[in-house]
Design an enzyme around this catalytic site. Structure first.
Site, PDB file in Angstrom:
ATOM      1  NE  ARG A 122      -4.028  -2.079   1.835  1.00  0.00           N
ATOM      2  CZ  ARG A 122      -3.898  -3.160   2.593  1.00  0.00           C
ATOM      3  NH1 ARG A 122      -2.985  -3.202   3.519  1.00  0.00           N
ATOM      4  NH2 ARG A 122      -4.697  -4.185   2.414  1.00  0.00           N
ATOM      5  CE  LYS A 144       0.434  13.677 -15.118  1.00  0.00           C
ATOM      6  NZ  LYS A 144       0.218  14.195 -16.490  1.00  0.00           N
ATOM      7  CD  GLU A 186       8.976  15.863 -22.827  1.00  0.00           C
ATOM      8  OE1 GLU A 186       8.279  16.834 -22.481  1.00  0.00           O
ATOM      9  OE2 GLU A 186       8.489  14.789 -23.265  1.00  0.00           O
ATOM     10  CE  LYS A 228       6.409  17.024 -14.251  1.00  0.00           C
ATOM     11  NZ  LYS A 228       6.536  15.784 -14.988  1.00  0.00           N
ATOM     12  CD  GLU A 238      -2.628  16.488 -16.681  1.00  0.00           C
ATOM     13  OE1 GLU A 238      -1.517  15.987 -16.433  1.00  0.00           O
ATOM     14  OE2 GLU A 238      -3.268  16.257 -17.717  1.00  0.00           O
ATOM     15  NE  ARG A 242       1.690  16.799 -13.463  1.00  0.00           N
ATOM     16  CZ  ARG A 242       2.227  15.972 -12.584  1.00  0.00           C
ATOM     17  NH1 ARG A 242       1.832  15.983 -11.342  1.00  0.00           N
ATOM     18  NH2 ARG A 242       3.167  15.115 -12.958  1.00  0.00           N
ATOM     19  CG  ASN A 246      -0.219  16.615 -20.878  1.00  0.00           C
ATOM     20  OD1 ASN A 246       0.753  15.951 -20.511  1.00  0.00           O
ATOM     21  ND2 ASN A 246      -1.361  16.631 -20.228  1.00  0.00           N
ATOM     22  CG  HIS A 249       2.982  15.292 -24.389  1.00  0.00           C
ATOM     23  ND1 HIS A 249       3.739  16.453 -24.411  1.00  0.00           N
ATOM     24  CD2 HIS A 249       3.730  14.387 -23.715  1.00  0.00           C
ATOM     25  CE1 HIS A 249       4.874  16.234 -23.758  1.00  0.00           C
ATOM     26  NE2 HIS A 249       4.902  14.995 -23.325  1.00  0.00           N
ATOM     27  CG  HIS A 253       0.898  10.499 -26.388  1.00  0.00           C
ATOM     28  ND1 HIS A 253       0.204  10.733 -25.223  1.00  0.00           N
ATOM     29  CD2 HIS A 253       2.202  10.431 -26.027  1.00  0.00           C
ATOM     30  CE1 HIS A 253       1.050  10.814 -24.211  1.00  0.00           C
ATOM     31  NE2 HIS A 253       2.269  10.639 -24.675  1.00  0.00           N
ATOM     32  CG  HIS A 267       7.808  10.372 -25.229  1.00  0.00           C
ATOM     33  ND1 HIS A 267       6.426  10.305 -25.321  1.00  0.00           N
ATOM     34  CD2 HIS A 267       8.072  11.363 -24.354  1.00  0.00           C
ATOM     35  CE1 HIS A 267       5.905  11.212 -24.526  1.00  0.00           C
ATOM     36  NE2 HIS A 267       6.879  11.873 -23.916  1.00  0.00           N
TER      37      HIS A 267
HETATM   38  P1  NAD Z   1      14.058   5.016 -21.383  1.00  0.00           P
HETATM   39  O1  NAD Z   1      13.879   4.940 -19.933  1.00  0.00           O
HETATM   40  O2  NAD Z   1      13.593   3.882 -22.210  1.00  0.00           O
HETATM   41  O3  NAD Z   1      15.595   5.279 -21.706  1.00  0.00           O
HETATM   42  C1  NAD Z   1      16.009   5.396 -23.041  1.00  0.00           C
HETATM   43  C2  NAD Z   1      17.190   4.470 -23.344  1.00  0.00           C
HETATM   44  O4  NAD Z   1      18.372   5.027 -22.780  1.00  0.00           O
HETATM   45  C3  NAD Z   1      17.066   3.079 -22.748  1.00  0.00           C
HETATM   46  O5  NAD Z   1      17.600   2.159 -23.670  1.00  0.00           O
HETATM   47  C4  NAD Z   1      17.967   3.130 -21.519  1.00  0.00           C
HETATM   48  O6  NAD Z   1      18.474   1.881 -21.181  1.00  0.00           O
HETATM   49  C5  NAD Z   1      19.052   4.053 -21.979  1.00  0.00           C
HETATM   50  N1  NAD Z   1      19.727   4.835 -20.948  1.00  0.00           N
HETATM   51  C6  NAD Z   1      19.166   5.458 -19.889  1.00  0.00           C
HETATM   52  N2  NAD Z   1      20.081   6.205 -19.258  1.00  0.00           N
HETATM   53  C7  NAD Z   1      21.245   6.039 -19.917  1.00  0.00           C
HETATM   54  C8  NAD Z   1      22.556   6.561 -19.750  1.00  0.00           C
HETATM   55  N3  NAD Z   1      22.825   7.483 -18.817  1.00  0.00           N
HETATM   56  N4  NAD Z   1      23.524   6.148 -20.587  1.00  0.00           N
HETATM   57  C9  NAD Z   1      23.244   5.264 -21.579  1.00  0.00           C
HETATM   58  N5  NAD Z   1      22.022   4.753 -21.809  1.00  0.00           N
HETATM   59  C10 NAD Z   1      21.038   5.137 -20.978  1.00  0.00           C
HETATM   60  O7  NAD Z   1      13.357   6.313 -22.009  1.00  0.00           O
HETATM   61  P2  NAD Z   1      13.092   7.792 -21.478  1.00  0.00           P
HETATM   62  O8  NAD Z   1      13.033   8.612 -22.692  1.00  0.00           O
HETATM   63  O9  NAD Z   1      13.977   8.175 -20.379  1.00  0.00           O
HETATM   64  O10 NAD Z   1      11.628   7.675 -20.840  1.00  0.00           O
HETATM   65  C11 NAD Z   1      10.513   7.390 -21.642  1.00  0.00           C
HETATM   66  C12 NAD Z   1       9.376   6.977 -20.748  1.00  0.00           C
HETATM   67  O11 NAD Z   1       9.075   8.046 -19.843  1.00  0.00           O
HETATM   68  C13 NAD Z   1       8.096   6.666 -21.485  1.00  0.00           C
HETATM   69  O12 NAD Z   1       7.593   5.452 -21.009  1.00  0.00           O
HETATM   70  C14 NAD Z   1       7.165   7.808 -21.113  1.00  0.00           C
HETATM   71  O13 NAD Z   1       5.824   7.416 -21.091  1.00  0.00           O
HETATM   72  C15 NAD Z   1       7.668   8.165 -19.747  1.00  0.00           C
HETATM   73  N6  NAD Z   1       7.368   9.542 -19.311  1.00  0.00           N
HETATM   74  C16 NAD Z   1       6.825   9.701 -18.084  1.00  0.00           C
HETATM   75  C17 NAD Z   1       6.554  10.974 -17.610  1.00  0.00           C
HETATM   76  C18 NAD Z   1       6.008  11.157 -16.227  1.00  0.00           C
HETATM   77  O14 NAD Z   1       5.640  12.285 -15.869  1.00  0.00           O
HETATM   78  N7  NAD Z   1       5.978  10.123 -15.411  1.00  0.00           N
HETATM   79  C19 NAD Z   1       6.846  12.090 -18.395  1.00  0.00           C
HETATM   80  C20 NAD Z   1       7.421  11.889 -19.651  1.00  0.00           C
HETATM   81  C21 NAD Z   1       7.679  10.602 -20.099  1.00  0.00           C
HETATM   82  N1  GLY Z   2       4.777  14.839 -18.132  1.00  0.00           N
HETATM   83  C1  GLY Z   2       3.577  15.536 -17.826  1.00  0.00           C
HETATM   84  C2  GLY Z   2       3.284  15.635 -16.382  1.00  0.00           C
HETATM   85  O1  GLY Z   2       4.051  15.211 -15.555  1.00  0.00           O
HETATM   86  O2  GLY Z   2       2.242  16.134 -16.021  1.00  0.00           O
END
Ligand code: NAD
Ligand code: GLY
Length: 366
Positions: A122, A144, A186, A228, A238, A242, A246, A249, A253, A267
Protein backbone atom coordinates in the site's frame (compact mmCIF):
# COMPACT_ATOMS: atom_id res chain seq x y z
CA UNK A 1 30.94 22.30 -10.27
CA UNK A 2 27.57 24.02 -10.44
CA UNK A 3 24.65 22.45 -8.67
CA UNK A 4 21.15 23.51 -7.69
CA UNK A 5 18.47 22.26 -5.33
CA UNK A 6 14.81 22.81 -6.14
CA UNK A 7 11.96 22.02 -3.78
CA UNK A 8 8.64 20.62 -4.95
CA UNK A 9 6.35 22.36 -2.48
CA UNK A 10 3.75 19.73 -1.67
CA UNK A 11 3.36 20.28 2.06
CA UNK A 12 4.09 17.12 4.04
CA UNK A 13 4.99 15.35 0.77
CA UNK A 14 7.45 18.08 -0.31
CA UNK A 15 10.78 16.88 -1.67
CA UNK A 16 14.02 18.19 -3.10
CA UNK A 17 15.46 17.78 -6.57
CA UNK A 18 19.27 17.88 -6.49
CA UNK A 19 20.71 18.79 -9.89
CA UNK A 20 24.43 18.84 -10.58
CA UNK A 21 27.28 17.31 -12.55
CA UNK A 22 28.53 14.61 -10.18
CA UNK A 23 25.48 14.80 -7.89
CA UNK A 24 25.43 11.01 -7.57
CA UNK A 25 28.56 11.19 -5.42
CA UNK A 26 26.30 12.67 -2.73
CA UNK A 27 23.62 9.96 -3.10
CA UNK A 28 24.78 8.03 -0.04
CA UNK A 29 24.53 11.03 2.28
CA UNK A 30 21.26 12.19 0.73
CA UNK A 31 19.58 8.77 0.82
CA UNK A 32 20.89 7.51 4.17
CA UNK A 33 18.15 9.20 6.24
CA UNK A 34 15.48 7.53 4.05
CA UNK A 35 17.01 4.04 3.87
CA UNK A 36 15.88 1.18 6.09
CA UNK A 37 17.03 -2.44 5.75
CA UNK A 38 18.02 -3.68 2.31
CA UNK A 39 17.54 -1.01 -0.36
CA UNK A 40 16.59 -2.27 -3.84
CA UNK A 41 18.12 -0.37 -6.77
CA UNK A 42 15.93 -0.88 -9.84
CA UNK A 43 17.64 -0.23 -13.14
CA UNK A 44 17.85 -1.55 -16.70
CA UNK A 45 20.58 -3.54 -18.45
CA UNK A 46 22.03 -0.56 -20.33
CA UNK A 47 22.27 1.67 -17.27
CA UNK A 48 23.46 -1.21 -15.07
CA UNK A 49 26.43 -1.77 -17.36
CA UNK A 50 27.69 1.78 -16.90
CA UNK A 51 26.29 3.47 -13.82
CA UNK A 52 25.21 0.80 -11.31
CA UNK A 53 28.53 -0.11 -9.68
CA UNK A 54 29.57 3.50 -8.96
CA UNK A 55 26.20 4.05 -7.26
CA UNK A 56 26.49 0.83 -5.24
CA UNK A 57 29.97 1.96 -4.13
CA UNK A 58 28.69 5.37 -3.02
CA UNK A 59 25.77 3.80 -1.15
CA UNK A 60 28.08 1.23 0.46
CA UNK A 61 30.35 3.99 1.76
CA UNK A 62 27.36 5.47 3.58
CA UNK A 63 26.51 2.10 5.11
CA UNK A 64 23.50 1.43 2.86
CA UNK A 65 23.05 -2.21 1.86
CA UNK A 66 21.78 -1.99 -1.70
CA UNK A 67 20.65 -4.84 -3.94
CA UNK A 68 20.16 -4.36 -7.70
CA UNK A 69 17.14 -5.49 -9.70
CA UNK A 70 17.98 -5.28 -13.39
CA UNK A 71 15.12 -5.03 -15.88
CA UNK A 72 15.16 -5.34 -19.67
CA UNK A 73 15.64 -1.94 -21.31
CA UNK A 74 12.77 -0.19 -23.10
CA UNK A 75 8.97 0.06 -22.92
CA UNK A 76 8.71 -3.74 -22.75
CA UNK A 77 9.43 -3.46 -19.01
CA UNK A 78 6.67 -0.87 -18.43
CA UNK A 79 4.11 -3.66 -18.65
CA UNK A 80 2.13 -6.12 -16.54
CA UNK A 81 4.96 -8.61 -17.11
CA UNK A 82 7.55 -6.05 -15.99
CA UNK A 83 5.47 -5.19 -12.92
CA UNK A 84 5.12 -8.88 -12.06
CA UNK A 85 8.87 -9.40 -12.28
CA UNK A 86 9.70 -6.27 -10.30
CA UNK A 87 7.10 -6.63 -7.56
CA UNK A 88 8.07 -10.29 -7.16
CA UNK A 89 11.73 -9.35 -6.75
CA UNK A 90 10.85 -6.56 -4.27
CA UNK A 91 8.67 -8.89 -2.19
CA UNK A 92 11.34 -11.62 -2.26
CA UNK A 93 13.75 -9.08 -0.78
CA UNK A 94 11.24 -8.57 2.03
CA UNK A 95 11.60 -4.83 1.76
CA UNK A 96 10.45 -2.92 4.78
CA UNK A 97 7.07 -1.11 4.51
CA UNK A 98 8.96 1.93 5.81
CA UNK A 99 11.93 1.30 3.52
CA UNK A 100 13.09 2.89 0.29
CA UNK A 101 13.24 1.76 -3.34
CA UNK A 102 15.69 3.48 -5.69
CA UNK A 103 14.94 3.96 -9.39
CA UNK A 104 18.15 4.40 -11.41
CA UNK A 105 17.32 4.92 -15.07
CA UNK A 106 15.24 6.71 -17.64
CA UNK A 107 11.50 7.33 -17.68
CA UNK A 108 10.72 3.64 -18.15
CA UNK A 109 12.50 2.59 -14.95
CA UNK A 110 11.21 5.64 -13.06
CA UNK A 111 7.57 5.12 -14.10
CA UNK A 112 7.65 1.36 -13.46
CA UNK A 113 9.48 1.59 -10.13
CA UNK A 114 7.30 4.46 -8.92
CA UNK A 115 4.18 2.47 -9.77
CA UNK A 116 5.46 -0.71 -8.11
CA UNK A 117 6.50 1.26 -5.02
CA UNK A 118 3.10 2.97 -4.97
CA UNK A 119 1.11 -0.26 -4.86
CA UNK A 120 3.53 -2.46 -2.90
CA UNK A 121 2.40 -2.91 0.70
CA UNK A 122 0.00 0.00 0.00
CA UNK A 123 2.85 2.39 -0.69
CA UNK A 124 6.58 2.35 -0.12
CA UNK A 125 8.86 5.38 -0.45
CA UNK A 126 11.00 5.71 -3.56
CA UNK A 127 13.83 7.85 -4.84
CA UNK A 128 14.30 8.94 -8.45
CA UNK A 129 17.86 8.88 -9.80
CA UNK A 130 17.12 9.80 -13.44
CA UNK A 131 19.74 8.97 -16.08
CA UNK A 132 18.18 10.33 -19.28
CA UNK A 133 17.60 14.00 -20.08
CA UNK A 134 13.88 13.30 -20.47
CA UNK A 135 13.74 11.73 -17.02
CA UNK A 136 15.82 14.50 -15.42
CA UNK A 137 13.61 17.32 -16.71
CA UNK A 138 10.23 15.63 -16.75
CA UNK A 139 9.36 12.09 -15.72
CA UNK A 140 11.28 11.94 -12.41
CA UNK A 141 9.46 15.01 -11.08
CA UNK A 142 5.79 15.25 -10.22
CA UNK A 143 4.79 11.75 -9.17
CA UNK A 144 3.08 10.43 -12.30
CA UNK A 145 3.81 6.70 -12.40
CA UNK A 146 2.41 4.08 -14.73
CA UNK A 147 2.72 0.96 -16.80
CA UNK A 148 1.26 0.49 -20.27
CA UNK A 149 -1.82 -1.59 -21.09
CA UNK A 150 -2.55 -3.36 -24.38
CA UNK A 151 -5.14 -0.59 -24.91
CA UNK A 152 -2.60 2.22 -24.66
CA UNK A 153 0.39 3.82 -22.96
CA UNK A 154 0.39 4.85 -19.28
CA UNK A 155 -3.21 3.72 -18.77
CA UNK A 156 -2.53 1.84 -15.50
CA UNK A 157 -1.01 4.26 -13.06
CA UNK A 158 -1.18 6.37 -9.96
CA UNK A 159 0.24 9.53 -8.45
CA UNK A 160 3.04 8.58 -6.08
CA UNK A 161 5.55 11.31 -5.35
CA UNK A 162 9.21 10.37 -4.89
CA UNK A 163 10.88 11.33 -1.61
CA UNK A 164 13.89 12.80 -3.39
CA UNK A 165 15.24 13.27 -6.92
CA UNK A 166 18.97 13.27 -7.64
CA UNK A 167 19.71 14.32 -11.22
CA UNK A 168 23.39 13.88 -12.04
CA UNK A 169 23.87 15.60 -15.40
CA UNK A 170 27.29 13.91 -15.84
CA UNK A 171 25.42 10.63 -16.47
CA UNK A 172 24.02 12.13 -19.66
CA UNK A 173 27.44 11.86 -21.33
CA UNK A 174 26.84 8.14 -21.94
CA UNK A 175 23.36 8.61 -23.35
CA UNK A 176 22.97 7.93 -27.09
CA UNK A 177 22.82 11.27 -28.93
CA UNK A 178 19.33 10.54 -30.24
CA UNK A 179 18.00 9.98 -26.69
CA UNK A 180 19.70 13.18 -25.50
CA UNK A 181 18.05 15.18 -28.26
CA UNK A 182 14.68 13.59 -27.58
CA UNK A 183 14.97 14.74 -23.96
CA UNK A 184 15.85 18.22 -25.16
CA UNK A 185 12.38 18.46 -26.73
CA UNK A 186 10.98 18.47 -23.18
CA UNK A 187 13.46 21.22 -22.20
CA UNK A 188 12.36 23.39 -25.14
CA UNK A 189 8.77 22.63 -24.09
CA UNK A 190 9.20 24.59 -20.84
CA UNK A 191 10.34 27.69 -22.73
CA UNK A 192 7.51 27.35 -25.23
CA UNK A 193 4.79 26.79 -22.67
CA UNK A 194 5.59 29.41 -20.08
CA UNK A 195 8.93 31.19 -20.20
CA UNK A 196 9.95 33.15 -23.32
CA UNK A 197 13.14 34.33 -21.56
CA UNK A 198 14.21 30.75 -20.94
CA UNK A 199 13.48 29.97 -24.59
CA UNK A 200 15.72 32.89 -25.56
CA UNK A 201 18.44 31.47 -23.29
CA UNK A 202 18.04 28.09 -24.98
CA UNK A 203 18.42 29.65 -28.42
CA UNK A 204 21.88 30.80 -27.31
CA UNK A 205 22.88 27.98 -24.96
CA UNK A 206 20.81 24.90 -25.85
CA UNK A 207 23.28 23.58 -28.43
CA UNK A 208 26.17 24.15 -25.97
CA UNK A 209 24.37 22.11 -23.32
CA UNK A 210 23.77 19.32 -25.82
CA UNK A 211 27.41 19.42 -26.91
CA UNK A 212 28.55 18.71 -23.35
CA UNK A 213 28.89 22.11 -21.67
CA UNK A 214 28.29 21.08 -18.09
CA UNK A 215 27.22 24.44 -16.62
CA UNK A 216 24.75 24.99 -19.48
CA UNK A 217 23.26 21.52 -19.01
CA UNK A 218 22.91 21.99 -15.23
CA UNK A 219 21.10 25.28 -15.83
CA UNK A 220 18.85 23.76 -18.52
CA UNK A 221 17.89 20.83 -16.27
CA UNK A 222 17.52 22.89 -13.09
CA UNK A 223 15.37 25.57 -14.76
CA UNK A 224 13.15 22.91 -16.34
CA UNK A 225 12.76 21.17 -12.96
CA UNK A 226 11.95 24.48 -11.27
CA UNK A 227 9.21 25.19 -13.80
CA UNK A 228 7.76 21.70 -13.44
CA UNK A 229 8.04 21.78 -9.64
CA UNK A 230 6.12 25.06 -9.47
CA UNK A 231 3.36 23.78 -11.74
CA UNK A 232 3.08 20.47 -9.84
CA UNK A 233 2.95 22.31 -6.49
CA UNK A 234 0.00 24.37 -7.77
CA UNK A 235 -1.83 21.53 -9.55
CA UNK A 236 -0.56 18.11 -8.47
CA UNK A 237 -3.51 16.12 -9.87
CA UNK A 238 -3.78 17.90 -13.22
CA UNK A 239 -7.13 19.53 -12.67
CA UNK A 240 -5.93 22.60 -14.59
CA UNK A 241 -2.53 24.15 -15.18
CA UNK A 242 -0.52 20.89 -15.14
CA UNK A 243 -2.10 19.98 -18.47
CA UNK A 244 0.17 22.63 -20.04
CA UNK A 245 3.02 20.14 -19.58
CA UNK A 246 1.29 18.09 -22.27
CA UNK A 247 2.15 20.67 -24.93
CA UNK A 248 2.76 18.72 -28.14
CA UNK A 249 1.68 15.44 -26.56
CA UNK A 250 -1.78 14.98 -28.14
CA UNK A 251 -0.16 15.14 -31.58
CA UNK A 252 3.00 13.41 -30.36
CA UNK A 253 1.23 10.38 -28.89
CA UNK A 254 -0.81 9.96 -32.06
CA UNK A 255 2.39 10.03 -34.12
CA UNK A 256 4.01 7.48 -31.79
CA UNK A 257 0.93 5.23 -31.98
CA UNK A 258 0.65 5.37 -35.77
CA UNK A 259 4.35 4.57 -36.16
CA UNK A 260 3.92 1.57 -33.87
CA UNK A 261 5.80 2.98 -30.82
CA UNK A 262 8.93 1.98 -32.67
CA UNK A 263 12.42 3.19 -33.40
CA UNK A 264 10.97 5.22 -36.26
CA UNK A 265 9.93 7.86 -33.75
CA UNK A 266 10.89 7.98 -30.08
CA UNK A 267 8.79 9.85 -27.51
CA UNK A 268 10.71 13.15 -27.43
CA UNK A 269 10.84 13.29 -31.23
CA UNK A 270 7.05 12.87 -31.29
CA UNK A 271 6.76 15.69 -28.75
CA UNK A 272 9.03 17.92 -30.88
CA UNK A 273 6.87 17.40 -33.97
CA UNK A 274 3.75 17.68 -31.80
CA UNK A 275 4.84 21.08 -30.47
CA UNK A 276 5.58 22.30 -34.00
CA UNK A 277 2.05 21.16 -34.99
CA UNK A 278 0.55 22.92 -31.95
CA UNK A 279 2.27 26.16 -33.03
CA UNK A 280 1.10 25.72 -36.63
CA UNK A 281 -2.47 25.03 -35.49
CA UNK A 282 -2.35 28.10 -33.23
CA UNK A 283 -1.24 30.24 -36.19
CA UNK A 284 -3.96 28.76 -38.42
CA UNK A 285 -6.60 29.64 -35.82
CA UNK A 286 -5.30 33.21 -35.64
CA UNK A 287 -4.15 32.80 -32.03
CA UNK A 288 -0.40 33.10 -32.45
CA UNK A 289 1.90 35.20 -34.63
CA UNK A 290 3.50 33.23 -37.45
CA UNK A 291 6.94 34.51 -36.48
CA UNK A 292 6.70 32.91 -33.01
CA UNK A 293 5.89 29.56 -34.58
CA UNK A 294 8.73 29.97 -37.08
CA UNK A 295 11.15 30.89 -34.29
CA UNK A 296 10.23 27.81 -32.26
CA UNK A 297 10.47 25.49 -35.26
CA UNK A 298 13.79 27.05 -36.32
CA UNK A 299 15.28 26.31 -32.90
CA UNK A 300 14.21 22.69 -32.62
CA UNK A 301 15.41 22.04 -36.16
CA UNK A 302 18.72 23.81 -35.42
CA UNK A 303 19.50 21.43 -32.56
CA UNK A 304 18.62 18.44 -34.75
CA UNK A 305 15.05 17.56 -33.75
CA UNK A 306 12.34 16.76 -36.31
CA UNK A 307 9.59 19.35 -36.79
CA UNK A 308 7.25 17.81 -39.38
CA UNK A 309 5.39 14.59 -40.08
CA UNK A 310 7.11 14.45 -43.46
CA UNK A 311 10.44 14.04 -41.65
CA UNK A 312 9.46 10.70 -40.04
CA UNK A 313 11.19 7.80 -41.81
CA UNK A 314 9.01 5.19 -43.52
CA UNK A 315 5.46 5.53 -44.79
CA UNK A 316 3.64 8.67 -43.71
CA UNK A 317 0.82 8.18 -41.17
CA UNK A 318 -2.51 9.23 -42.75
CA UNK A 319 -4.47 12.20 -41.43
CA UNK A 320 -7.57 10.12 -40.56
CA UNK A 321 -5.39 7.53 -38.86
CA UNK A 322 -3.80 10.28 -36.75
CA UNK A 323 -7.17 11.78 -35.80
CA UNK A 324 -8.42 8.33 -34.77
CA UNK A 325 -5.30 7.81 -32.65
CA UNK A 326 -5.84 11.18 -30.97
CA UNK A 327 -9.39 10.18 -30.13
CA UNK A 328 -8.02 7.12 -28.30
CA UNK A 329 -5.58 9.17 -26.23
CA UNK A 330 -6.40 9.57 -22.56
CA UNK A 331 -6.46 13.34 -23.04
CA UNK A 332 -10.04 12.96 -24.25
CA UNK A 333 -12.78 14.20 -21.90
CA UNK A 334 -16.50 13.94 -22.74
CA UNK A 335 -15.55 12.92 -26.26
CA UNK A 336 -13.67 16.18 -26.93
CA UNK A 337 -10.00 16.41 -27.74
CA UNK A 338 -7.90 18.55 -25.45
CA UNK A 339 -5.20 20.63 -27.10
CA UNK A 340 -2.54 22.84 -25.64
CA UNK A 341 -2.27 25.81 -27.98
CA UNK A 342 -0.21 28.99 -27.90
CA UNK A 343 -0.87 32.69 -27.93
CA UNK A 344 2.85 33.16 -28.51
CA UNK A 345 6.19 31.87 -27.27
CA UNK A 346 5.87 31.22 -23.54
CA UNK A 347 2.07 31.59 -23.59
CA UNK A 348 0.41 28.17 -23.73
CA UNK A 349 -3.19 27.53 -22.76
CA UNK A 350 -5.55 24.57 -22.61
CA UNK A 351 -8.52 24.38 -24.97
CA UNK A 352 -11.17 21.87 -25.95
CA UNK A 353 -12.64 24.14 -28.54
CA UNK A 354 -10.71 23.33 -31.68
CA UNK A 355 -12.40 22.76 -35.06
CA UNK A 356 -11.46 19.33 -36.38
CA UNK A 357 -11.12 20.69 -39.93
CA UNK A 358 -8.25 22.96 -38.85
CA UNK A 359 -6.54 20.05 -37.09
CA UNK A 360 -6.84 17.92 -40.23
CA UNK A 361 -5.51 20.71 -42.42
CA UNK A 362 -2.43 21.20 -40.23
CA UNK A 363 -1.78 17.44 -40.20
CA UNK A 364 -2.06 17.23 -43.99
CA UNK A 365 0.15 20.29 -44.59
CA UNK A 366 2.93 19.25 -42.19
P1 NAD B 1 14.06 5.02 -21.38
O1 NAD B 1 13.88 4.94 -19.93
O2 NAD B 1 13.59 3.88 -22.21
O3 NAD B 1 15.60 5.28 -21.71
C1 NAD B 1 16.01 5.40 -23.04
C2 NAD B 1 17.19 4.47 -23.34
O4 NAD B 1 18.37 5.03 -22.78
C3 NAD B 1 17.07 3.08 -22.75
O5 NAD B 1 17.60 2.16 -23.67
C4 NAD B 1 17.97 3.13 -21.52
O6 NAD B 1 18.47 1.88 -21.18
C5 NAD B 1 19.05 4.05 -21.98
N1 NAD B 1 19.73 4.84 -20.95
C6 NAD B 1 19.17 5.46 -19.89
N2 NAD B 1 20.08 6.20 -19.26
C7 NAD B 1 21.25 6.04 -19.92
C8 NAD B 1 22.56 6.56 -19.75
N3 NAD B 1 22.82 7.48 -18.82
N4 NAD B 1 23.52 6.15 -20.59
C9 NAD B 1 23.24 5.26 -21.58
N5 NAD B 1 22.02 4.75 -21.81
C10 NAD B 1 21.04 5.14 -20.98
O7 NAD B 1 13.36 6.31 -22.01
P2 NAD B 1 13.09 7.79 -21.48
O8 NAD B 1 13.03 8.61 -22.69
O9 NAD B 1 13.98 8.17 -20.38
O10 NAD B 1 11.63 7.68 -20.84
C11 NAD B 1 10.51 7.39 -21.64
C12 NAD B 1 9.38 6.98 -20.75
O11 NAD B 1 9.08 8.05 -19.84
C13 NAD B 1 8.10 6.67 -21.48
O12 NAD B 1 7.59 5.45 -21.01
C14 NAD B 1 7.16 7.81 -21.11
O13 NAD B 1 5.82 7.42 -21.09
C15 NAD B 1 7.67 8.16 -19.75
N6 NAD B 1 7.37 9.54 -19.31
C16 NAD B 1 6.83 9.70 -18.08
C17 NAD B 1 6.55 10.97 -17.61
C18 NAD B 1 6.01 11.16 -16.23
O14 NAD B 1 5.64 12.29 -15.87
N7 NAD B 1 5.98 10.12 -15.41
C19 NAD B 1 6.85 12.09 -18.39
C20 NAD B 1 7.42 11.89 -19.65
C21 NAD B 1 7.68 10.60 -20.10
N1 GLY C 1 4.78 14.84 -18.13
C1 GLY C 1 3.58 15.54 -17.83
C2 GLY C 1 3.28 15.63 -16.38
O1 GLY C 1 4.05 15.21 -15.56
O2 GLY C 1 2.24 16.13 -16.02
Amino acid sequence: MSSETITVGLGERAYDIHVGAGALARAGDLLKPLAKGVVPVVTDEHVARIHLQPLLDVLGKSGITARPIVMAPGEVSKSFAGLKKLSGALLDMEIDRKGLVIALGGGVIGDLTGFAAGVLKRGVAFAQLPTTLLAQVDSSVGGKTAINAPQGKNLIGLFHQPRIVIADTALLSTLPKRELLAGYAEVAKYGALGDAQFFEWLEVNGARALAGNSAAMVKAVAHSCKMKADIVARDERETGERALLNLGHTFGHALEATTGFSDRLIHGEGVAIGMALAFRLSVKLGLCAGQDAERFIRHIKAVGLPASIAGIPGSRPGTDELVAAMAHDKKVTDGKLTFILLKGLGQAFVTRDVPLDAVKLVLTES
